[in-house]
Enzyme design. Sequence first.
Site, PDB file in Angstrom:
ATOM      1  N   PRO A   1       0.820  -1.218   0.000  1.00  0.00           N
ATOM      2  CA  PRO A   1       0.000   0.000   0.000  1.00  0.00           C
ATOM      3  C   PRO A   1       0.853   1.267   0.000  1.00  0.00           C
ATOM      4  O   PRO A   1       0.369   2.339  -0.363  1.00  0.00           O
ATOM      5  CB  PRO A   1      -0.811  -0.099   1.300  1.00  0.00           C
ATOM      6  CG  PRO A   1      -0.724  -1.526   1.735  1.00  0.00           C
ATOM      7  CD  PRO A   1       0.563  -2.052   1.193  1.00  0.00           C
TER       8      PRO A   1
ATOM      9  N   ASP B   1      -6.701  -0.131 -26.804  1.00  0.00           N
ATOM     10  CA  ASP B   1      -7.220  -0.112 -25.444  1.00  0.00           C
ATOM     11  C   ASP B   1      -7.293   1.278 -24.860  1.00  0.00           C
ATOM     12  O   ASP B   1      -6.513   2.151 -25.181  1.00  0.00           O
ATOM     13  CB  ASP B   1      -6.336  -0.949 -24.521  1.00  0.00           C
ATOM     14  CG  ASP B   1      -6.801  -2.376 -24.457  1.00  0.00           C
ATOM     15  OD1 ASP B   1      -7.687  -2.729 -25.253  1.00  0.00           O
ATOM     16  OD2 ASP B   1      -6.281  -3.122 -23.628  1.00  0.00           O
TER      17      ASP B   1
ATOM     18  N   ARG C   1      -0.834  -9.596 -20.957  1.00  0.00           N
ATOM     19  CA  ARG C   1      -1.520  -9.209 -22.189  1.00  0.00           C
ATOM     20  C   ARG C   1      -0.662  -8.322 -23.080  1.00  0.00           C
ATOM     21  O   ARG C   1      -0.988  -8.125 -24.239  1.00  0.00           O
ATOM     22  CB  ARG C   1      -2.875  -8.597 -21.897  1.00  0.00           C
ATOM     23  CG  ARG C   1      -2.851  -7.422 -20.955  1.00  0.00           C
ATOM     24  CD  ARG C   1      -4.232  -7.158 -20.397  1.00  0.00           C
ATOM     25  NE  ARG C   1      -5.228  -7.041 -21.446  1.00  0.00           N
ATOM     26  CZ  ARG C   1      -5.264  -6.049 -22.339  1.00  0.00           C
ATOM     27  NH1 ARG C   1      -4.359  -5.099 -22.297  1.00  0.00           N
ATOM     28  NH2 ARG C   1      -6.187  -6.020 -23.265  1.00  0.00           N
TER      29      ARG C   1
ATOM     30  N   GLU D   1       0.521  -7.124   8.602  1.00  0.00           N
ATOM     31  CA  GLU D   1       0.822  -5.698   8.478  1.00  0.00           C
ATOM     32  C   GLU D   1       1.878  -5.427   7.408  1.00  0.00           C
ATOM     33  O   GLU D   1       2.182  -4.274   7.096  1.00  0.00           O
ATOM     34  CB  GLU D   1       1.287  -5.126   9.818  1.00  0.00           C
ATOM     35  CG  GLU D   1       0.187  -5.075  10.869  1.00  0.00           C
ATOM     36  CD  GLU D   1      -1.093  -4.435  10.357  1.00  0.00           C
ATOM     37  OE1 GLU D   1      -1.036  -3.283   9.925  1.00  0.00           O
ATOM     38  OE2 GLU D   1      -2.144  -5.113  10.387  1.00  0.00           O
TER      39      GLU D   1
HETATM   40  C1  9D3 Z   1      -5.485  -2.444   8.039  1.00  0.00           C
HETATM   41  C2  9D3 Z   1      -3.999  -2.542   8.018  1.00  0.00           C
HETATM   42  N1  9D3 Z   1      -3.435  -1.239   7.680  1.00  0.00           N
HETATM   43  C3  9D3 Z   1      -3.107  -0.535   8.928  1.00  0.00           C
HETATM   44  C4  9D3 Z   1      -3.119   0.915   8.740  1.00  0.00           C
HETATM   45  C5  9D3 Z   1      -2.224  -1.337   6.860  1.00  0.00           C
HETATM   46  C6  9D3 Z   1      -2.305  -2.353   5.793  1.00  0.00           C
HETATM   47  C7  9D3 Z   1      -1.450  -3.430   5.799  1.00  0.00           C
HETATM   48  C8  9D3 Z   1      -1.517  -4.388   4.808  1.00  0.00           C
HETATM   49  C9  9D3 Z   1      -3.210  -2.227   4.742  1.00  0.00           C
HETATM   50  C10 9D3 Z   1      -3.281  -3.190   3.747  1.00  0.00           C
HETATM   51  C11 9D3 Z   1      -2.440  -4.263   3.785  1.00  0.00           C
HETATM   52  C12 9D3 Z   1      -2.493  -5.304   2.727  1.00  0.00           C
HETATM   53  N2  9D3 Z   1      -2.445  -4.722   1.380  1.00  0.00           N
HETATM   54  C13 9D3 Z   1      -1.511  -5.026   0.510  1.00  0.00           C
HETATM   55  O1  9D3 Z   1      -0.666  -5.858   0.770  1.00  0.00           O
HETATM   56  C14 9D3 Z   1      -1.481  -4.323  -0.761  1.00  0.00           C
HETATM   57  C15 9D3 Z   1      -2.352  -3.342  -1.319  1.00  0.00           C
HETATM   58  C16 9D3 Z   1      -3.548  -2.722  -0.826  1.00  0.00           C
HETATM   59  O2  9D3 Z   1      -4.071  -2.997   0.258  1.00  0.00           O
HETATM   60  N3  9D3 Z   1      -4.135  -1.774  -1.620  1.00  0.00           N
HETATM   61  C17 9D3 Z   1      -3.653  -1.414  -2.825  1.00  0.00           C
HETATM   62  N4  9D3 Z   1      -2.547  -1.956  -3.322  1.00  0.00           N
HETATM   63  C18 9D3 Z   1      -1.915  -2.895  -2.555  1.00  0.00           C
HETATM   64  S1  9D3 Z   1      -0.516  -3.665  -3.006  1.00  0.00           S
HETATM   65  C19 9D3 Z   1      -0.441  -4.571  -1.628  1.00  0.00           C
END
Ligand code: 9D3
Length: 250
Positions: free
Chosen positions: A89, A169, A154, A116
């Site tokens: 994220p 596309d 793709r 996490e």
């Molecule tokens: C609820 C947990 N959060 C605490 C503030 C942090 C968090 C940790 C791990 C939020 C999401 C995740 C898991 N997400 C991913 O591994 C992830 C992801 C995503 O959640 N949204 C957009 N792209 C990606 S790429 C990997």
Amino acid sequence: MRIDVISLFPEFVAQCAGFGVVGRAQERGLLSLHGWNPRDHAQGGYRRVDDKTFGGGPGMVMMIEPLQACLAQARAADSALAPLIYLSPQGRPLDQARVRELAAMPRLILLCGRYEGVDERFVRAEVDEEISIGDYVLSGGELPAAVLVDALARLQDGALNDAESAAQDSFEDGLLDCPHYTHPASHPLGEVPAVLRSGDHAAIARWRRQQALARTWRRRPDLLERAGLSEQDRALLQAWRDKHENGSEP
Ligand code: 9D3
């Protein structure tokens, strides 16, 4: 292209990649996917891959050692060098321009986090790039990895049939797609626009371009700014705006 996926659920990514265009790309030998599970490199009877977060608070963190062993095995499986991409994220949001660049690489290793996420020391030492697929919360990196694999597959030469041609596309020219219609031409829900049934290919191309421009202008003005419109495009869009000043459609 070879893609190695490091994940606690590697079969999840493989399943997603088994169907449609991506499945076909694998059958055609354009893409090979390999899954690696840190659990297979965990020590002790419990095979732990995660532990409590230092500093306290809820949530578990993926441990360094199983990831290091897993990464070493993945790297050793092929002589081709590969950047390690962590789906996270905190990563840079994925877009089609980056997909195009990554699709040209012979090999990638994708790291999917759970809980996490991954111990930051492993990220600092081993990860070359962090990629997010958008600003919403998922439960792990597996779906994002599958999204990236799909987008990469793709673009491999020969993955698409003519009908699926990537060049037309949405996003390939930075615009949203025009509307599409099929039979029946007349239906209680409405008529197919007459121009599409006219047989006038120049008029049809112009209409489609105008629709794409108008939709992008209305729905994604951020894309339009970056698209770099030609003088002809600007005129088409202006003509549409003059006709739809009241602001209906698309
Ligand atoms: C609820 C947990 N959060 C605490 C503030 C942090 C968090 C940790 C791990 C939020 C999401 C995740 C898991 N997400 C991913 O591994 C992830 C992801 C995503 O959640 N949204 C957009 N792209 C990606 S790429 C990997």
